[in-house]
Design an enzyme around this catalytic site. Structure first.
Site, short mmCIF file in Angstrom:
data_model
loop_
_atom_site.label_atom_id
_atom_site.label_comp_id
_atom_site.label_asym_id
_atom_site.label_seq_id
_atom_site.Cartn_x
_atom_site.Cartn_y
_atom_site.Cartn_z
N GLU A 85 -12.54 -34.09 12.05
CA GLU A 85 -12.72 -35.34 11.47
C GLU A 85 -13.86 -34.44 10.65
O GLU A 85 -14.28 -33.72 9.83
CB GLU A 85 -13.42 -36.07 11.84
N HIS B 242 -12.36 -30.87 7.80
CA HIS B 242 -12.56 -31.77 6.52
C HIS B 242 -13.60 -32.50 5.66
O HIS B 242 -13.53 -31.50 5.13
CB HIS B 242 -12.16 -33.45 6.79
#
Length: 341
Positions: free
Chosen positions: A134, A137
């Site tokens: 994450e 990202h």
């Protein structure tokens, strides 16, 4: 008491997200970012949603990790931010949801949301991979586009009764979904760079498919599943696989594990660990044309590598057309060179 970042793992100062991004993901991002006025358009479209309302939603309905709440998860965020040299540490919220999932959303200050289903499913090293995924990202700027995808998907549902409007939005959503699936492959690599434990990364992906009973699963058997899924039985399976991707923002777990295993074995992972990676300070010099060529090359390699019967049939047809065209061109050339009788 301040939580100190982990010093035992390799850190990547000034690492560019280009180091781990899938070529198809990277090509799309470089092209979009280079468009004049794209940032302005993006901010206008961001008016479709409110980041403030998103943050307040999770602030009220979730648990924000910190030094006094889910300290171990907070340590994962500190470590991932340190290893990938992210300028600002993102907030992470844990929400009560039995379905294992996580996402990075937001525009100005992206944050991470992790469900209790995922938190309970993974062990400490697997969770490190998930958090690093994450954070990857966010470093890539995916959170902005992910939030846009969520907004457009919701908007498409609201205007479904307007045929032309719905079809136009669905076309955009389908394109974003294809990009998003490639971005997931990118950030599996970021998760591996953060955890620096290939076995934990593979375990996490297997658990996403089969649950917590890891003792009943095998990495080798799971990779064999990936090969069988890729091959299929006939062209009908190829069509079914294409249709199954509609509405999906994530590749299937067997595909993700196979792709990550291929990347780790390719030598790129080892080179990055050794300090050989592109720097963020050089991102301005990234060639759009080169990134587009890399993306095309990636699709071509995937096209050539797959054993999917549908792709094999199309490949044969394209090859046959190319051969026929080549022969026709040769015949025409020979006739043009032949002296008149």
């Amino acid at each position: 008491m301040t939580t100190e970042p982990d010093r035992s793992r390799v850190r990547f100062p000034d690492i560019s997200s280009r180091a781990y991004e899938h070529p198809a993901d990277r090509g799309a991002l470089v092209a979009m970012r280079s468009l004049r006025g794209f940032d302005t358009v993006l901010k206008k479209m961001s008016g479709l949603f409110s980041e403030r309302s998103l943050r307040l939603h999770y602030l009220a309905g979730g648990v924000r990790v910190g030094e006094t709440q889910f300290r171990d998860v907070y340590q994962d965020v500190v470590d991932a931010t340190h290893i990938l040299d992210l300028p600002e540490r993102p907030e992470l919220y844990i929400i009560s949801d039995p379905y294992p999932r996580a996402m990075a959303i937001g525009t100005d200050r992206p944050f991470i949301v992790v469900s209790t289903g995922l938190f309970d499913l993974l062990d400490a090293e697997e969770r490190r991979f998930a958090v690093g995924h994450e954070v990857g990202h966010i470093l890539s700027g995916h959170a902005v586009y992910r939030t846009l995808l969520l907004a457009l998907t919701n908007l498409a549902l609201r205007v479904a009764w307007i045929p032309l409007g719905y079809m136009g939005l669905r076309a955009i959503v389908l394109a974003l979904e294809e990009w998003h699936r490639k971005s997931e492959l990118s950030c599996d690599r970021a998760g591996l760079l953060t955890s620096q434990d290939p076995d934990a990364a593979k375990r996490a992906l297997m658990k996403m498919a089969g649950g917590s009973r890891l003792g009943e699963m095998s990495v080798d058997a799971f990779l064999q599943q990936a090969r069988e899924y890729d091959a299929g039985e006939d062209a009908r399976d190829g069509v079914i696989k294409l249709l199954s991707l509609m509405g999906r923002t994530h590749p299937h777990a067997v595909v993700r594990l196979a792709e990550l295993d291929l990347w780790a074995a390719s030598g790129e992972y080892s080179r990055i660990l050794a300090g050989d990676y592109p720097r963020r300070t050089d991102d301005r010099d990234a060639s759009i044309n080169q990134e587009v060529r890399n993306a095309a090359k990636s699709y071509q390699e995937s096209w050539n590598r797959t054993a999917d019967p549908l792709i094999s049939t199309l490949r044969d047809v394209v090859s046959g057309v190319g051969d026929a065209g080549g022969k026709l061109f040769d015949n025409l050339s020979n006739r043009m060179r032949r002296p008149p009788e």
